[in-house]
Design a protein around this motif. Sequence first.
Motif, PDB file in Angstrom:
ATOM      1  N   GLY A 273       0.805  -1.217   0.000  1.00  0.00           N
ATOM      2  CA  GLY A 273       0.000   0.000   0.000  1.00  0.00           C
ATOM      3  C   GLY A 273       0.838   1.267   0.000  1.00  0.00           C
ATOM      4  O   GLY A 273       0.417   2.285   0.555  1.00  0.00           O
ATOM      5  N   LEU A 274       2.019   1.198  -0.610  1.00  0.00           N
ATOM      6  CA  LEU A 274       2.932   2.339  -0.607  1.00  0.00           C
ATOM      7  C   LEU A 274       3.078   2.951  -2.001  1.00  0.00           C
ATOM      8  O   LEU A 274       3.086   2.228  -2.997  1.00  0.00           O
ATOM      9  CB  LEU A 274       4.322   1.906  -0.129  1.00  0.00           C
ATOM     10  CG  LEU A 274       4.428   1.355   1.285  1.00  0.00           C
ATOM     11  CD1 LEU A 274       5.810   0.770   1.520  1.00  0.00           C
ATOM     12  CD2 LEU A 274       4.123   2.442   2.302  1.00  0.00           C
ATOM     13  N   THR A 275       3.219   4.258  -2.029  1.00  0.00           N
ATOM     14  CA  THR A 275       3.596   4.937  -3.262  1.00  0.00           C
ATOM     15  C   THR A 275       5.113   4.850  -3.405  1.00  0.00           C
ATOM     16  O   THR A 275       5.821   4.503  -2.451  1.00  0.00           O
ATOM     17  CB  THR A 275       3.184   6.420  -3.251  1.00  0.00           C
ATOM     18  OG1 THR A 275       3.950   7.089  -2.226  1.00  0.00           O
ATOM     19  CG2 THR A 275       1.691   6.598  -2.996  1.00  0.00           C
ATOM     20  N   GLN A 276       5.616   5.193  -4.571  1.00  0.00           N
ATOM     21  CA  GLN A 276       7.068   5.233  -4.749  1.00  0.00           C
ATOM     22  C   GLN A 276       7.692   6.234  -3.782  1.00  0.00           C
ATOM     23  O   GLN A 276       8.749   5.969  -3.208  1.00  0.00           O
ATOM     24  CB  GLN A 276       7.430   5.586  -6.188  1.00  0.00           C
ATOM     25  CG  GLN A 276       7.144   4.472  -7.165  1.00  0.00           C
ATOM     26  CD  GLN A 276       7.480   4.840  -8.592  1.00  0.00           C
ATOM     27  OE1 GLN A 276       7.722   6.009  -8.922  1.00  0.00           O
ATOM     28  NE2 GLN A 276       7.495   3.842  -9.463  1.00  0.00           N
ATOM     29  N   ASP A 277       7.040   7.383  -3.603  1.00  0.00           N
ATOM     30  CA  ASP A 277       7.567   8.388  -2.673  1.00  0.00           C
ATOM     31  C   ASP A 277       7.620   7.861  -1.247  1.00  0.00           C
ATOM     32  O   ASP A 277       8.594   8.089  -0.527  1.00  0.00           O
ATOM     33  CB  ASP A 277       6.725   9.662  -2.723  1.00  0.00           C
ATOM     34  CG  ASP A 277       6.951  10.486  -3.970  1.00  0.00           C
ATOM     35  OD1 ASP A 277       8.116  10.553  -4.435  1.00  0.00           O
ATOM     36  OD2 ASP A 277       5.986  11.067  -4.487  1.00  0.00           O
ATOM     37  N   GLN A 278       6.588   7.169  -0.827  1.00  0.00           N
ATOM     38  CA  GLN A 278       6.563   6.622   0.535  1.00  0.00           C
ATOM     39  C   GLN A 278       7.645   5.564   0.720  1.00  0.00           C
ATOM     40  O   GLN A 278       8.331   5.544   1.746  1.00  0.00           O
ATOM     41  CB  GLN A 278       5.188   6.028   0.840  1.00  0.00           C
ATOM     42  CG  GLN A 278       4.103   7.072   0.980  1.00  0.00           C
ATOM     43  CD  GLN A 278       2.714   6.456   1.000  1.00  0.00           C
ATOM     44  OE1 GLN A 278       2.447   5.450   0.336  1.00  0.00           O
ATOM     45  NE2 GLN A 278       1.818   7.068   1.773  1.00  0.00           N
ATOM     46  N   LEU A 279       7.796   4.691  -0.268  1.00  0.00           N
ATOM     47  CA  LEU A 279       8.829   3.668  -0.169  1.00  0.00           C
ATOM     48  C   LEU A 279      10.214   4.305  -0.170  1.00  0.00           C
ATOM     49  O   LEU A 279      11.100   3.875   0.577  1.00  0.00           O
ATOM     50  CB  LEU A 279       8.701   2.657  -1.309  1.00  0.00           C
ATOM     51  CG  LEU A 279       9.747   1.527  -1.312  1.00  0.00           C
ATOM     52  CD1 LEU A 279       9.771   0.786   0.023  1.00  0.00           C
ATOM     53  CD2 LEU A 279       9.492   0.582  -2.471  1.00  0.00           C
ATOM     54  N   ALA A 280      10.396   5.333  -0.956  1.00  0.00           N
ATOM     55  CA  ALA A 280      11.680   6.042  -0.988  1.00  0.00           C
ATOM     56  C   ALA A 280      12.016   6.587   0.399  1.00  0.00           C
ATOM     57  O   ALA A 280      13.144   6.433   0.885  1.00  0.00           O
ATOM     58  CB  ALA A 280      11.644   7.165  -2.014  1.00  0.00           C
ATOM     59  N   GLU A 281      11.043   7.207   1.023  1.00  0.00           N
ATOM     60  CA  GLU A 281      11.262   7.781   2.358  1.00  0.00           C
ATOM     61  C   GLU A 281      11.585   6.697   3.380  1.00  0.00           C
ATOM     62  O   GLU A 281      12.476   6.852   4.209  1.00  0.00           O
ATOM     63  CB  GLU A 281      10.019   8.563   2.790  1.00  0.00           C
ATOM     64  CG  GLU A 281      10.200   9.308   4.092  1.00  0.00           C
ATOM     65  CD  GLU A 281       8.996  10.176   4.431  1.00  0.00           C
ATOM     66  OE1 GLU A 281       8.581  10.140   5.605  1.00  0.00           O
ATOM     67  OE2 GLU A 281       8.495  10.874   3.533  1.00  0.00           O
ATOM     68  N   ARG A 282      10.877   5.590   3.308  1.00  0.00           N
ATOM     69  CA  ARG A 282      11.054   4.514   4.287  1.00  0.00           C
ATOM     70  C   ARG A 282      12.328   3.696   4.061  1.00  0.00           C
ATOM     71  O   ARG A 282      12.863   3.125   5.005  1.00  0.00           O
ATOM     72  CB  ARG A 282       9.848   3.574   4.245  1.00  0.00           C
ATOM     73  CG  ARG A 282       8.573   4.240   4.760  1.00  0.00           C
ATOM     74  CD  ARG A 282       7.377   3.355   4.612  1.00  0.00           C
ATOM     75  NE  ARG A 282       7.568   2.137   5.396  1.00  0.00           N
ATOM     76  CZ  ARG A 282       6.581   1.374   5.834  1.00  0.00           C
ATOM     77  NH1 ARG A 282       5.336   1.690   5.567  1.00  0.00           N
ATOM     78  NH2 ARG A 282       6.832   0.283   6.520  1.00  0.00           N
ATOM     79  N   SER A 283      12.797   3.638   2.811  1.00  0.00           N
ATOM     80  CA  SER A 283      13.932   2.765   2.492  1.00  0.00           C
ATOM     81  C   SER A 283      15.258   3.501   2.326  1.00  0.00           C
ATOM     82  O   SER A 283      16.319   2.886   2.390  1.00  0.00           O
ATOM     83  CB  SER A 283      13.648   1.993   1.199  1.00  0.00           C
ATOM     84  OG  SER A 283      13.593   2.880   0.091  1.00  0.00           O
ATOM     85  N   GLY A 284      15.185   4.810   2.057  1.00  0.00           N
ATOM     86  CA  GLY A 284      16.402   5.551   1.776  1.00  0.00           C
ATOM     87  C   GLY A 284      16.878   5.409   0.337  1.00  0.00           C
ATOM     88  O   GLY A 284      17.956   5.867  -0.015  1.00  0.00           O
ATOM     89  N   VAL A 285      16.057   4.774  -0.490  1.00  0.00           N
ATOM     90  CA  VAL A 285      16.344   4.630  -1.926  1.00  0.00           C
ATOM     91  C   VAL A 285      15.532   5.689  -2.651  1.00  0.00           C
ATOM     92  O   VAL A 285      14.340   5.855  -2.376  1.00  0.00           O
ATOM     93  CB  VAL A 285      15.960   3.213  -2.421  1.00  0.00           C
ATOM     94  CG1 VAL A 285      16.169   3.082  -3.924  1.00  0.00           C
ATOM     95  CG2 VAL A 285      16.749   2.148  -1.662  1.00  0.00           C
ATOM     96  N   SER A 286      16.136   6.406  -3.573  1.00  0.00           N
ATOM     97  CA  SER A 286      15.422   7.502  -4.230  1.00  0.00           C
ATOM     98  C   SER A 286      14.226   7.008  -5.042  1.00  0.00           C
ATOM     99  O   SER A 286      14.216   5.883  -5.547  1.00  0.00           O
ATOM    100  CB  SER A 286      16.367   8.284  -5.149  1.00  0.00           C
ATOM    101  OG  SER A 286      16.616   7.565  -6.340  1.00  0.00           O
ATOM    102  N   ARG A 287      13.216   7.860  -5.150  1.00  0.00           N
ATOM    103  CA  ARG A 287      12.030   7.532  -5.931  1.00  0.00           C
ATOM    104  C   ARG A 287      12.408   7.265  -7.381  1.00  0.00           C
ATOM    105  O   ARG A 287      11.850   6.376  -8.030  1.00  0.00           O
ATOM    106  CB  ARG A 287      10.995   8.667  -5.853  1.00  0.00           C
ATOM    107  CG  ARG A 287       9.669   8.261  -6.531  1.00  0.00           C
ATOM    108  CD  ARG A 287       8.856   9.439  -7.006  1.00  0.00           C
ATOM    109  NE  ARG A 287       9.548  10.302  -7.923  1.00  0.00           N
ATOM    110  CZ  ARG A 287       9.719  10.060  -9.236  1.00  0.00           C
ATOM    111  NH1 ARG A 287       9.287   8.952  -9.779  1.00  0.00           N
ATOM    112  NH2 ARG A 287      10.352  10.924  -9.995  1.00  0.00           N
ATOM    113  N   ILE A 288      13.348   8.013  -7.904  1.00  0.00           N
ATOM    114  CA  ILE A 288      13.772   7.825  -9.293  1.00  0.00           C
ATOM    115  C   ILE A 288      14.374   6.430  -9.475  1.00  0.00           C
ATOM    116  O   ILE A 288      14.089   5.751 -10.466  1.00  0.00           O
ATOM    117  CB  ILE A 288      14.762   8.928  -9.715  1.00  0.00           C
ATOM    118  CG1 ILE A 288      14.020  10.261  -9.784  1.00  0.00           C
ATOM    119  CG2 ILE A 288      15.434   8.598 -11.044  1.00  0.00           C
ATOM    120  CD1 ILE A 288      14.920  11.469  -9.960  1.00  0.00           C
TER     121      ILE A 288
END
Length: 73
Positions: A23-38
């Motif tokens: 249930g995550l957006t790319q932006d949310q996963l980026a924030e949670r993982s430290g991996v950039s959205r791009i």
Amino acid sequence: MADDNKIYPEVGAALLKARKEAGLTQDQLAERSGVSRITIARIEQAHINPSFRTLEALAHGMDRTLTISFDRR
């Protein structure tokens, strides 16, 4: 001999499926993982192959464990 430049779309498809299930957006996963959205987008679109370290960070960001399998074809 393996082709070092081969892109594996199965990895991107698996990431997209797991991210949607979480249930995550790319932006949310980026924030949670430290991996950039791009980078996440490029993996999901099969533009790049992620490193093992990146896959671990993404799995952690989705509260999942990373499992690698050597299944038969």
